[in-house]
Design an enzyme around this catalytic site. Structure first.
Site, PDB file in Angstrom:
ATOM      1  N   ARG A   9       0.876  -1.179   0.000  1.00  0.00           N
ATOM      2  CA  ARG A   9       0.000   0.000   0.000  1.00  0.00           C
ATOM      3  C   ARG A   9       0.905   1.219   0.000  1.00  0.00           C
ATOM      4  NH1 ARG A   9      -5.269   1.745   3.548  1.00  0.00           N
ATOM      5  NH2 ARG A   9      -6.140   0.288   2.045  1.00  0.00           N
TER       6      ARG A   9
ATOM      7  N   HIS B  91      -7.426   0.606  -6.369  1.00  0.00           N
ATOM      8  CA  HIS B  91      -7.651  -0.216  -5.170  1.00  0.00           C
ATOM      9  C   HIS B  91      -8.335  -1.524  -5.604  1.00  0.00           C
ATOM     10  CE1 HIS B  91      -7.825  -1.228  -1.085  1.00  0.00           C
ATOM     11  NE2 HIS B  91      -8.703  -0.366  -0.616  1.00  0.00           N
TER      12      HIS B  91
ATOM     13  N   GLN C 153     -10.289  -3.961  -3.136  1.00  0.00           N
ATOM     14  CA  GLN C 153     -11.572  -3.436  -2.654  1.00  0.00           C
ATOM     15  C   GLN C 153     -12.694  -3.812  -3.634  1.00  0.00           C
ATOM     16  OE1 GLN C 153     -12.325  -1.304   0.248  1.00  0.00           O
ATOM     17  NE2 GLN C 153     -14.345  -1.961  -0.405  1.00  0.00           N
TER      18      GLN C 153
ATOM     19  N   ASP D  76     -17.100   7.502  -1.366  1.00  0.00           N
ATOM     20  CA  ASP D  76     -15.785   7.383  -0.723  1.00  0.00           C
ATOM     21  C   ASP D  76     -15.468   8.762  -0.133  1.00  0.00           C
ATOM     22  OD1 ASP D  76     -13.131   6.716  -0.061  1.00  0.00           O
ATOM     23  OD2 ASP D  76     -12.389   6.968  -2.105  1.00  0.00           O
TER      24      ASP D  76
ATOM     25  N   CYS E  81     -16.470   2.144   0.700  1.00  0.00           N
ATOM     26  CA  CYS E  81     -15.254   1.356   0.961  1.00  0.00           C
ATOM     27  C   CYS E  81     -14.774   1.536   2.398  1.00  0.00           C
ATOM     28  CB  CYS E  81     -14.161   1.730  -0.033  1.00  0.00           C
ATOM     29  SG  CYS E  81     -13.824   3.494  -0.107  1.00  0.00           S
TER      30      CYS E  81
ATOM     31  N   ARG F 106     -13.943  -8.092   2.134  1.00  0.00           N
ATOM     32  CA  ARG F 106     -12.515  -7.881   1.848  1.00  0.00           C
ATOM     33  C   ARG F 106     -11.735  -9.156   2.187  1.00  0.00           C
ATOM     34  NH1 ARG F 106     -10.400  -2.812   1.784  1.00  0.00           N
ATOM     35  NH2 ARG F 106      -8.642  -3.966   0.917  1.00  0.00           N
TER      36      ARG F 106
HETATM   37  N1   CP Z   1     -11.309   0.376   2.450  1.00  0.00           N
HETATM   38  C1   CP Z   1     -10.048   0.305   2.912  1.00  0.00           C
HETATM   39  O1   CP Z   1      -9.098   0.021   2.171  1.00  0.00           O
HETATM   40  O2   CP Z   1      -9.947   0.548   4.235  1.00  0.00           O
HETATM   41  P1   CP Z   1      -8.569   0.735   5.041  1.00  0.00           P
HETATM   42  O3   CP Z   1      -7.939   2.001   4.509  1.00  0.00           O
HETATM   43  O4   CP Z   1      -8.958   0.823   6.470  1.00  0.00           O
HETATM   44  O5   CP Z   1      -7.679  -0.436   4.741  1.00  0.00           O
HETATM   45  N1  NVA Z   2      -9.849   7.236  -1.661  1.00  0.00           N
HETATM   46  C1  NVA Z   2      -9.513   6.719  -0.351  1.00  0.00           C
HETATM   47  C2  NVA Z   2      -9.827   5.259  -0.288  1.00  0.00           C
HETATM   48  C3  NVA Z   2      -9.618   4.647   1.067  1.00  0.00           C
HETATM   49  C4  NVA Z   2      -9.906   3.184   1.086  1.00  0.00           C
HETATM   50  C5  NVA Z   2      -8.053   6.983  -0.047  1.00  0.00           C
HETATM   51  O1  NVA Z   2      -7.229   6.801  -0.958  1.00  0.00           O
HETATM   52  O2  NVA Z   2      -7.741   7.390   1.061  1.00  0.00           O
END
Ligand code: CP
Ligand code: NVA
Length: 316
Positions: A113, A140, A143, A235, A274, A302
């Site tokens: 990540r 992502h 997700q 989101d 999400c 997930r």
């Molecule tokens: N939706 C998601 O990826 O959540 P987190 O950022 O908590 O992993």
């Molecule tokens: N768009 C958000 C998604 C989080 C799961 C981010 O990148 O923070």
């Protein structure tokens, strides 16, 4: 006696964008995820990754992704090794190529990540083990497996269905465009003109949709985007790493998922998020609570979706 079905295989060695996952592969992942969910609920063990170790390198915070991957790896019999920026400092402490080549000598897969999708692709280029994108500023994909699984659980099929995403045209919008196009579900992205998804990703989704029959749309006409949608998705307005851009709040105000917006969607529409959610911003509290059961099914999925991805990558 085990009743475990066989994991699907994937042509791609890595899981980076969804753009290189075929309809058959994605549908296979969804079916296998549903199967793993059922096995887990029945207390049956499915642990084909025994003796494997998986590195999880996270440069951004996480609840769902980190915990569901760690629990999923544990279920599958693998050992997760969680690494923060302080340990690896990707691309700074040493080259990305050297990190990739070193980790590949120790672990059987790398989950990452970070911010820049280019870094993930570079890591994958030099790694000799499968790399999984656990979120970048651009995509992502993990997700979306959970999102589509949740949709399928509620509606059974994607054909003739429409998902509306309201919000920033960034990582979630990009991956939803590719995922919906691949399964043949129409998608309408409602976003302010200055926050549209990257044109090359919209074009890619349109090319996929030509084969699957989905309709792809990006618009700032909010009512039109939501009209008849079977799922309304949102989101956070300010993504991780963008915290200084508070001016976005004014631009996004009209894009809030609230009762009025939901009145334009299909009467049986579900709400997807999400998470994390910011009540009073991208979604109002009462709509969130009304749809909380589905939203937390989505969060649970997930776990099952990522187990399916891991099992498929290790088998391929
Ligand atoms: N939706 C998601 O990826 O959540 P987190 O950022 O908590 O992993
Ligand atoms: N768009 C958000 C998604 C989080 C799961 C981010 O990148 O923070």
């Amino acid at each position: 006696m085990s009743t475990t079905a066989s994991a699907p295989t994937l042509k791609s060695k890595h899981f980076l964008t969804l753009g290189d996952v075929s309809q058959e592969e994605l549908m296979g992942l969804l079916s296998f995820a549903a199967h793993l969910k059922d096995l887990r609920k029945r207390g049956e063990v499915y642990a084909p990754l025994q003796g494997k170790s998986v590195a999880m390198y996270f440069e951004k915070p996480s609840n769902r992704t980190r915990v569901s991957f760690e629990v999923g790896l544990n279920d599958l019999g693998a050992h997760p090794i969680f690494l923060r920026k302080e340990e690896i400092n990707l691309g700074v402490r040493e080259t990305i190529a050297d990190t990739a080549r070193t980790l590949s000598r120790y672990v059987d897969s790398i989950i990452i990540r970070t911010f820049d999708q280019g870094e993930v692709e570079e890591l994958a280029h030099y790694a000799t083990v499968p790399v999984i994108n656990a979120l970048t500023d651009q995509y992502h994909p993990c997700q979306i497996v959970a999102d589509l699984l949740t949709f399928k659980e509620k509606f059974g099929d994607f054909k003739g269905k429409k998902l509306c995403y309201l919000g920033d045209g960034n990582n979630m919008a990009h991956s939803l465009l590719l995922g919906c196009a691949t399964v043949g579900m129409s998608i309408s992205i409602g976003c302010p003109p200055d926050y549209i998804p990257l044109p090359k990703i919209v074009e890619k989704a349109k090319a996929i949709a030509k084969e699957t029959g989905a309709e792809i749309e990006v618009t700032d006409r909010i009512t039109h985007a939501v009209e008849g949608a079977h799922a309304v998705y949102t989101d956070v307005w300010v993504s991780m790493g963008q915290e200084s851009t508070s001016s976005k709040y004014d631009v996004f105000q009209d894009y809030q998922v609230n009762k009025e917006i939901m009145g334009k969607a299909d009467p049986n529409a579900i709400v997807l998020h999400c998470l994390p959610a910011h009540r009073g911003e991208e979604i109002c509290g009462n709509v969130f609570e009304e749809h909380a059961e589905t939203i937390f099914d989505q969060a649970e999925n997930r776990l099952h979706g990522q187990k399916a991805v891991l099992a498929a990558l290790f088998k391929s």
